[in-house]
Enzyme design. Structure first.
Site, PDB file in Angstrom:
ATOM      1  N   CYS A 280       0.831  -1.206   0.000  1.00 25.85           N
ATOM      2  CA  CYS A 280       0.000   0.000   0.000  1.00 25.85           C
ATOM      3  C   CYS A 280       0.866   1.258   0.000  1.00 25.85           C
ATOM      4  O   CYS A 280       1.992   1.263   0.514  1.00 25.85           O
ATOM      5  CB  CYS A 280      -0.907   0.019   1.225  1.00 25.85           C
TER       6      CYS A 280
ATOM      7  N   GLU B 193       0.466   3.927   1.752  1.00 24.45           N
ATOM      8  CA  GLU B 193       0.734   4.393   3.114  1.00 24.45           C
ATOM      9  C   GLU B 193       1.971   3.705   3.685  1.00 24.45           C
ATOM     10  O   GLU B 193       2.785   4.341   4.359  1.00 24.45           O
ATOM     11  CB  GLU B 193      -0.463   4.119   4.037  1.00 24.45           C
TER      12      GLU B 193
ATOM     13  N   CYS C 199      -6.601   1.068   4.579  1.00 29.48           N
ATOM     14  CA  CYS C 199      -7.129  -0.290   4.760  1.00 29.48           C
ATOM     15  C   CYS C 199      -6.789  -0.780   6.172  1.00 29.48           C
ATOM     16  O   CYS C 199      -6.009  -0.157   6.900  1.00 29.48           O
ATOM     17  CB  CYS C 199      -6.552  -1.231   3.706  1.00 29.48           C
TER      18      CYS C 199
ATOM     19  N   CYS D 216      -3.027  -1.284   6.831  1.00 29.83           N
ATOM     20  CA  CYS D 216      -2.327  -0.010   7.015  1.00 29.83           C
ATOM     21  C   CYS D 216      -2.662   0.622   8.365  1.00 29.83           C
ATOM     22  O   CYS D 216      -1.806   1.236   8.988  1.00 29.83           O
ATOM     23  CB  CYS D 216      -2.651   0.958   5.878  1.00 29.83           C
TER      24      CYS D 216
END
Length: 139
Positions: free
Chosen positions: A64, A66, A103, A106
């Site tokens: 991801c 992030e 998500c 994360c």
């Protein structure tokens, strides 16, 4: 614009800049099926770390945005204060990048490294990260 006018009023100038930094990252590097999410993290010093997600043929290998930005912040010795992520629309959707919440994975990762961070949420403005994960996993 990545956020409608009403939503933008919920954000500080610094958070609006964070959303725009994430949007710029995904606009610049957008590739359908490869890089569809951009993230920006602001550290205590004011420095901003931006990244895009790294999709992969083997889904489990995907990372991801992030997490990529968090890795850069950690390597710089930064304490993360705020996080924003945006998703670029698919070609058939039209419009521009829109704010998305992190998500679950994360949320867990950010909580490990930035427990006091705030997260920009779509339509809500900013909220404490801890509010998004009230019962985090603990070993």
């Amino acid at each position: 614009m990545t956020a409608e006018a009403g939503f933008s009023r919920l954000l500080s100038a610094a958070d609006q800049a964070l959303v725009e930094a994430a949007a710029a990252a995904v606009r610049t590097h957008y590739a359908y099926g490869r890089h569809t999410v951009g993230a920006a993290l602001r550290g205590r010093s004011g420095r901003v770390f931006v990244a895009v997600n790294l999709d992969a043929t083997v889904g489990r290998a995907a990372i991801c945005a992030e997490a990529v930005a968090l890795g850069a912040a950690v390597m710089a010795g930064e304490t993360v204060e705020a996080v924003a992520a945006v998703r670029h629309p698919r070609p058939d959707e039209g419009g521009g990048p829109q704010v998305v919440p992190p998500c679950g994975l994360c949320r867990e990762l950010l909580l490990d490294y930035a427990p006091d961070a705030r997260v920009v949420l779509p339509g809500q403005g900013e909220t404490p990260l801890r509010a998004l994960l009230p019962s985090p996993y603990r070993r």
